[in-house]
Design a protein around this motif. Structure first.
Motif: not given
Length: 307
Positions: A142-151, A259-271
């Motif tokens: 889901h995260g990759v699809i969200l960031m790329t728009g592609k499955q 309840s934990c804060p934002t995942a570091t994966t968000g930054t890694l995927f953005a890069l």
């Protein structure tokens, strides 16, 4: 109340560790490049070993039932998070992809495992592995699809081969097969696994130090995204999970991971996918700092709310 106080104490200790990481970055002892390597060691070695060693305990049918309940609640938790983020973070905004992935996925590895380990020991980590498994499968699909728009089926297969998932599979196999390692093997593995909390907090501290704190404090939208990640989604998940009336400890572990804060994966995927990585880092920094207050609040609510 007691759980909230203990959580606040543990987070305060972790905050001091993160502060040391900030200092190390400021004086040049740990660079951004070094932090990437420390992050790799944490993700590829230390955290998987912590997960694996949590399964090195006597087989208990009740714990197995608790683990199955944890998988169910982790799936429900992520479904609630995706639904809320889809409603509150509108598609089409500038950087909406970064905002959604930052809202949905928690830092259940870096922050969750150390906290769960400190509060509940190996049993807590045992249940937390279910949340981490669901997280990894969803973030790489889901995260990759969200960031790329592609499955991308390849990303799904990559998720299944990630070290944390492999650690869950091997650990669960040993648990079900009653395979217990001798002390001469288990002790060094446990010693390395015990590095998880200090190493995770050093990495988090360096990551925060690399952000422009003054600039991010002036951006109203970041507070909105952090409120969704740290309060709106955890409260909604808490209410939904309490309605199922399952094991209290398992429920608390899943709520804590949520309840934990934002995942570091968000930054890694953005890069990786050429999104606004600077904005992702800013959300991560403010969410991590704010969680010092919000996580104890969530643990207090977890103890007070009964349905």
């Amino acid at each position: 109340m007691e759980l909230a106080v203990i959580t606040a104490e543990k987070i305060s200790v972790m905050f001091v560790m993160a502060l040391i990481g900030i200092i190390c970055y400021r004086i040049g002892l740990i660079s951004g490049h070094t932090n990437e390597k420390l992050s790799d060691i944490l993700l590829l070695l230390v955290s998987p070993l912590l997960i694996f060693t949590s399964y090195q305990q006597a087989f208990d049918p009740e714990k197995l039932n608790g683990l199955l309940a944890a998988f169910f609640m982790a799936a429900v938790s992520h479904a609630v998070a995706i639904a809320i983020a889809s409603f509150l973070v509108k598609k089409g905004r500038t950087d909406w992809e970064v905002e959604r992935i930052s809202s949905i996925y928690s830092n259940c590895g870096f922050m969750g495992i150390p906290l769960v380990s400190a509060l509940f020991g190996a049993d807590g980590v045992f249940y937390a592995t279910a949340y981490i498994t669901v997280f990894n499968v969803l973030v790489w699909t889901h995260g990759v699809i969200l960031m790329t728009g592609k499955q991308d089926f390849k990303s799904f297969m990559t998720a299944l081969r990630s070290p944390c998932i492999v650690a869950v599979v091997l650990g669960l196999f040993c648990y079900l097969a009653r395979i217990r390692f001798p002390a001469v093997i288990l002790e060094p593995l446990t010693a390395i696994a015990d590095m998880n909390t200090p190493l995770a907090m050093l990495v988090a501290g360096v990551s925060i130090a690399g952000s422009d704190i003054r600039a991010l404090l002036m951006k109203v939208q970041i507070y909105y995204i952090c409120a969704i990640r740290l309060l709106v989604i955890p409260v909604a998940v808490l209410l939904v999970l309490k309605a199922f009336r399952l094991d209290d400890m398992v429920t608390t572990v899943v709520v804590l991971a949520t309840s934990c804060p934002t995942a570091t994966t968000g930054t890694l995927f953005a890069l990786k996918f050429h999104r606004n990585s600077g904005y992702a880092s800013e959300i991560f920094g403010l969410a991590t700092a704010s969680s010092i207050v919000t996580i104890p609040v969530m643990m207090l609510l977890c103890g007070l709310i009964t349905i």
